[in-house]
Design an enzyme around this catalytic site. Structure first.
Site, PDB file in Angstrom:
ATOM      1  N   ASN A 147      36.038  46.214  49.876  1.00  0.00           N
ATOM      2  CA  ASN A 147      36.658  45.308  50.855  1.00  0.00           C
ATOM      3  C   ASN A 147      37.003  46.109  52.110  1.00  0.00           C
ATOM      4  O   ASN A 147      36.951  47.342  52.104  1.00  0.00           O
ATOM      5  CB  ASN A 147      37.896  44.622  50.264  1.00  0.00           C
ATOM      6  CG  ASN A 147      38.839  45.608  49.604  1.00  0.00           C
ATOM      7  OD1 ASN A 147      39.301  46.553  50.220  1.00  0.00           O
ATOM      8  ND2 ASN A 147      39.090  45.416  48.308  1.00  0.00           N
TER       9      ASN A 147
ATOM     10  N   ASP B  96      33.295  47.305  42.097  1.00  0.00           N
ATOM     11  CA  ASP B  96      34.230  48.297  42.651  1.00  0.00           C
ATOM     12  C   ASP B  96      35.187  48.795  41.568  1.00  0.00           C
ATOM     13  O   ASP B  96      35.489  49.990  41.496  1.00  0.00           O
ATOM     14  CB  ASP B  96      35.012  47.661  43.812  1.00  0.00           C
ATOM     15  CG  ASP B  96      35.394  48.660  44.886  1.00  0.00           C
ATOM     16  OD1 ASP B  96      34.661  49.658  45.062  1.00  0.00           O
ATOM     17  OD2 ASP B  96      36.421  48.438  45.551  1.00  0.00           O
TER      18      ASP B  96
ATOM     19  N   TYR C 165      32.968  37.518  46.444  1.00  0.00           N
ATOM     20  CA  TYR C 165      32.756  37.048  47.819  1.00  0.00           C
ATOM     21  C   TYR C 165      31.857  35.813  47.920  1.00  0.00           C
ATOM     22  O   TYR C 165      31.707  35.244  49.001  1.00  0.00           O
ATOM     23  CB  TYR C 165      32.227  38.181  48.702  1.00  0.00           C
ATOM     24  CG  TYR C 165      33.306  39.146  49.176  1.00  0.00           C
ATOM     25  CD1 TYR C 165      34.635  38.997  48.789  1.00  0.00           C
ATOM     26  CD2 TYR C 165      33.001  40.210  50.030  1.00  0.00           C
ATOM     27  CE1 TYR C 165      35.621  39.878  49.220  1.00  0.00           C
ATOM     28  CE2 TYR C 165      33.982  41.088  50.475  1.00  0.00           C
ATOM     29  CZ  TYR C 165      35.285  40.925  50.064  1.00  0.00           C
ATOM     30  OH  TYR C 165      36.257  41.793  50.504  1.00  0.00           O
TER      31      TYR C 165
HETATM   32  N1  APR Z   1      27.330  47.340  37.896  1.00  0.00           N
HETATM   33  C1  APR Z   1      26.502  46.632  38.709  1.00  0.00           C
HETATM   34  N2  APR Z   1      26.825  45.447  39.224  1.00  0.00           N
HETATM   35  C2  APR Z   1      28.030  44.928  38.897  1.00  0.00           C
HETATM   36  C3  APR Z   1      28.941  45.586  38.052  1.00  0.00           C
HETATM   37  C4  APR Z   1      28.554  46.851  37.540  1.00  0.00           C
HETATM   38  N3  APR Z   1      29.341  47.564  36.733  1.00  0.00           N
HETATM   39  N4  APR Z   1      30.043  44.808  37.918  1.00  0.00           N
HETATM   40  C5  APR Z   1      29.826  43.689  38.640  1.00  0.00           C
HETATM   41  N5  APR Z   1      28.607  43.746  39.224  1.00  0.00           N
HETATM   42  C6  APR Z   1      27.936  42.765  40.091  1.00  0.00           C
HETATM   43  C7  APR Z   1      28.448  41.352  40.065  1.00  0.00           C
HETATM   44  O1  APR Z   1      27.913  40.660  38.940  1.00  0.00           O
HETATM   45  C8  APR Z   1      27.903  40.816  41.366  1.00  0.00           C
HETATM   46  O2  APR Z   1      26.545  40.393  41.216  1.00  0.00           O
HETATM   47  O3  APR Z   1      28.140  43.159  41.453  1.00  0.00           O
HETATM   48  C9  APR Z   1      27.917  42.037  42.287  1.00  0.00           C
HETATM   49  C10 APR Z   1      28.967  41.997  43.370  1.00  0.00           C
HETATM   50  O4  APR Z   1      30.158  41.427  42.852  1.00  0.00           O
HETATM   51  P1  APR Z   1      31.621  41.937  43.260  1.00  0.00           P
HETATM   52  O5  APR Z   1      31.888  43.257  42.623  1.00  0.00           O
HETATM   53  O6  APR Z   1      32.579  40.836  42.978  1.00  0.00           O
HETATM   54  O7  APR Z   1      31.514  42.224  44.857  1.00  0.00           O
HETATM   55  P2  APR Z   1      31.609  41.223  46.124  1.00  0.00           P
HETATM   56  O8  APR Z   1      31.170  39.840  45.801  1.00  0.00           O
HETATM   57  O9  APR Z   1      30.907  41.940  47.236  1.00  0.00           O
HETATM   58  O10 APR Z   1      33.154  41.157  46.430  1.00  0.00           O
HETATM   59  C11 APR Z   1      33.808  42.298  46.928  1.00  0.00           C
HETATM   60  O11 APR Z   1      35.526  42.234  45.258  1.00  0.00           O
HETATM   61  O12 APR Z   1      36.171  43.834  43.738  1.00  0.00           O
HETATM   62  C12 APR Z   1      36.404  43.316  44.982  1.00  0.00           C
HETATM   63  O13 APR Z   1      37.141  45.247  46.216  1.00  0.00           O
HETATM   64  C13 APR Z   1      36.133  44.290  46.089  1.00  0.00           C
HETATM   65  O14 APR Z   1      37.370  42.889  47.546  1.00  0.00           O
HETATM   66  C14 APR Z   1      36.068  43.334  47.219  1.00  0.00           C
HETATM   67  C15 APR Z   1      35.288  42.186  46.644  1.00  0.00           C
END
Ligand code: APR
Length: 184
Positions: free
Chosen positions: A41, A51, A138
């Site tokens: 974020n 994350d 997101y």
């Molecule tokens: N390895 C690979 N991909 C993953 C993993 C993992 N261990 N865990 C989750 N994902 C995938 C999710 O299934 C999704 O397809 O990563 C993708 C992105 O999801 P999010 O982590 O929720 O990221 P985003 O949608 O960009 O949102 C970002 O979420 O965790 C918070 O700090 C972050 O505020 C920020 C927001």
């Protein structure tokens, strides 16, 4: 995905080329590449999703390092060491929050992928693993997000030779595979 550096042709040539894109379904923290990417974020404050997994695997120094940088605008990316992870670097990339698609989200997501390649090039990372930015919390729809990821990562000039597209779920893995092999 490969151990350490990829085959030297592109990495050693000194000119930007076209990276090889492959798909891996699973946990990005297990990828043995020069740099793994996390979906951060703007406050670089850590979170859940990918994350959360990256910070848990890297250990608390990763949060200290990202807090020291403090901020990254949407569409941007910053880079830190990877601490407890098998990779050398973590690229913290900030994708857009989906607001219906008419607020510039597609362009912002493409900018995020270009920023990832720019950070990798700055440190000489030639193999990177990239999650499906913005498609979790997101809310970016998976199909256009996958299309933007593949198009931007394959069309942006870079010294990165090997890009692993990491899909955590079967739908995203299937989208990537279809985009990379459109005849099948
Ligand atoms: N390895 C690979 N991909 C993953 C993993 C993992 N261990 N865990 C989750 N994902 C995938 C999710 O299934 C999704 O397809 O990563 C993708 C992105 O999801 P999010 O982590 O929720 O990221 P985003 O949608 O960009 O949102 C970002 O979420 O965790 C918070 O700090 C972050 O505020 C920020 C927001």
């Amino acid at each position: 995905m490969s151990e350490g550096h990829t085959d030297g042709e592109q990495a050693g040539s000194g000119t930007a080329g076209t990276p090889r894109l492959t798909v891996f379904r699973g946990d990005i923290t297990r990828c043995q590449v020069d740099a793994i990417v996390t979906a951060a974020n703007e406050a670089l404050a850590g979170g859940g999703g990918v994350d959360g997994a990256v910070h848990a695997a890297a250990g608390p120094r990763l949060l200290e390092a990202s807090r020291a940088i403090g901020h990254c605008p949407t569409g941007g990316a910053v880079i830190t060491p990877a601490f407890g992870l098998p990779s050398r670097w973590v690229i913290h990339a900030v994708g857009p929050i989906w607001r219906g698609g008419r607020a510039g989200e597609p362009e912002q997501l493409a900018a995020t992928y270009r920023s990832i390649l720019a950070r990798a090039d700055e440190v000489g990372a030639v193999s990177i693993a990239v999650p499906a930015i913005s498609t979790g919390v997101y809310g970016f729809p998976p199909e256009p997000a996958a299309r933007i990821a593949v198009t931007t990562l394959s069309e942006t000039p870079t010294m990165v030779g090997e890009i692993t597209l990491v899909a955590f779920d079967p739908l995203t893995a299937d989208l990537y595979r279809r985009l990379l092999q459109p005849d099948q």
